[in-house]
Design a protein around this motif. Structure first.
Motif, short mmCIF file in Angstrom:
data_model
loop_
_atom_site.label_atom_id
_atom_site.label_comp_id
_atom_site.label_asym_id
_atom_site.label_seq_id
_atom_site.Cartn_x
_atom_site.Cartn_y
_atom_site.Cartn_z
N ARG A 1 0.84 -1.21 0.00
CA ARG A 1 0.00 0.00 0.00
C ARG A 1 0.87 1.26 0.00
O ARG A 1 0.58 2.22 -0.71
CB ARG A 1 -0.93 -0.02 1.21
N LEU A 2 1.93 1.24 0.79
CA LEU A 2 2.80 2.42 0.87
C LEU A 2 3.62 2.59 -0.42
O LEU A 2 3.87 3.72 -0.85
CB LEU A 2 3.72 2.31 2.08
N ALA B 1 -6.98 -4.59 5.39
CA ALA B 1 -7.68 -3.61 6.22
C ALA B 1 -6.73 -3.00 7.25
O ALA B 1 -6.81 -1.80 7.55
CB ALA B 1 -8.87 -4.26 6.91
N VAL B 2 -5.85 -3.82 7.80
CA VAL B 2 -4.87 -3.30 8.75
C VAL B 2 -3.94 -2.32 8.04
O VAL B 2 -3.61 -1.26 8.57
CB VAL B 2 -4.07 -4.44 9.40
N GLU C 1 -2.00 3.26 7.11
CA GLU C 1 -1.82 4.43 6.26
C GLU C 1 -2.58 5.63 6.82
O GLU C 1 -2.05 6.75 6.91
CB GLU C 1 -2.27 4.17 4.83
N ALA C 2 -3.84 5.40 7.22
CA ALA C 2 -4.65 6.49 7.77
C ALA C 2 -4.02 7.02 9.06
O ALA C 2 -4.00 8.24 9.30
CB ALA C 2 -6.06 6.00 8.04
N GLY C 3 -3.47 6.11 9.88
CA GLY C 3 -2.83 6.54 11.12
C GLY C 3 -1.59 7.38 10.87
O GLY C 3 -1.33 8.34 11.58
N SER D 1 -1.41 9.38 14.23
CA SER D 1 -2.07 8.77 15.38
C SER D 1 -1.05 8.09 16.29
O SER D 1 0.01 7.64 15.85
CB SER D 1 -3.08 7.72 14.90
N GLU D 2 -1.41 7.98 17.56
CA GLU D 2 -0.58 7.24 18.51
C GLU D 2 -1.10 5.83 18.72
O GLU D 2 -0.33 4.93 19.07
CB GLU D 2 -0.50 7.99 19.84
N THR D 3 -2.41 5.64 18.53
CA THR D 3 -3.01 4.32 18.67
C THR D 3 -4.00 4.11 17.53
O THR D 3 -4.80 5.00 17.23
CB THR D 3 -3.76 4.19 20.01
N VAL D 4 -3.94 2.93 16.92
CA VAL D 4 -4.84 2.60 15.81
C VAL D 4 -5.51 1.26 16.13
O VAL D 4 -4.84 0.26 16.38
CB VAL D 4 -4.07 2.47 14.48
#
Length: 251
Positions: free
Chosen positions: A27-28, A209-210, A215-217, A222-225
């Motif tokens: 994805r990246l 999904a993970v 990516e969204a995190g 984000s610190e926690t996903v």
């Protein structure tokens, strides 16, 4: 360096054959990542994973890494950072163990703890120091909701993930303000090719999904996903469930 959206140009994966890690790398790479290091034990699987990523365009290299050999981590991972800046480290290695067997085999149980926790502490500190030395980067740590509260069916694995999760959160606090970002990823049951649990588990997820959540995190810093996101509420409720009731739950 990261792109304008906070996504990495260079990625180091600890656990180079992990389905979640490879889904994240794909994805990246489709976004901005141009250099990928896959760290793991030398194997046909590691080389195959590297070849599949190379077919997508990035420069992909492999490096020998064994979570059970902490004494080798500094040299092995130092080799990677010596080659150039690393924008993101994804710590994705671990073993589930076999609870039914491991309860009667302390050596096997300790192997789960050594891999999932002790190996992660060693590798995490080595990478954190390297990221801090370069002045930037993200350390993404693949934890699990199993670490939120020990269940009868997997308390050996769950306790190792609880230790990892607490370590990663503390490391994130220690690195706050240094330019290094620590992100803890807590998926529920992940349906992979090696999954042995029923595919109908409620709030289960997939490697893809993970990867999307990671990516969204990164974009949100984000610190926690949580994956899926609803687990945040579910696990909050379970953490506060009286023990007498918790013991009667069907797992």
């Amino acid at each position: 360096m990261k792109d304008a959206f906070g996504l990495p140009n260079s990625l180091l994966v600890l656990g180079g054959t992990s389905e979640i890690a490879l889904a994240t790398a794909r994805r990246l790479v489709a976004r901005s990542t141009r250099t990928v290091w896959l760290a793991g034990r030398p194997s046909p699987g590691l080389e195959s994973a590297a070849d599949q990523l190379r077919a997508l365009g990035p420069d992909v290299r492999t490096v020998t890494f064994d979570a059970l050999e902490p004494g080798t981590h500094d040299a092995a991972l130092g080799k990677v950072f010596a080659e150039g800046s690393i924008d993101m480290v994804l710590m994705a290695f671990g073993v589930p163990g076999d609870q039914a067997h491991d309860e009667s085999d302390p050596v096997a149980a300790v192997n789960v703890a050594r891999t999932n926790y002790i190996g992660a502490v060693s590798a995490g500190l080595v990478c954190a120091q390297a990221l801090q030395n370069q002045g930037h980067g993200t350390l993404a740590v693949l934890s699990s909701v199993a670490g939120e509260r020990a269940r009868r069916s997997d308390f050996i694995y769950g306790s190792s993930k609880a230790g990892l999760d607490t370590f990663a959160q503390g490391l994130g606090d220690a690195l706050h303000g240094t330019g290094v970002h620590v992100m803890v990823v807590r998926p529920g049951f992940v349906r992979t090719k090696k999954s042995i649990a029923p595919q109908r588990i409620t709030l289960s997820t997939t490697p893809e999904a993970v990867a999307t959540a990671i990516e969204a995190g990164l974009r949100r810093r984000s610190e926690t996903v949580w994956v899926p996101g609803a687990l945040r509420v579910v696990m909050s409720a379970l953490r506060h469930t009286p023990r007498a009731v918790f013991r009667r739950l069907p797992w």
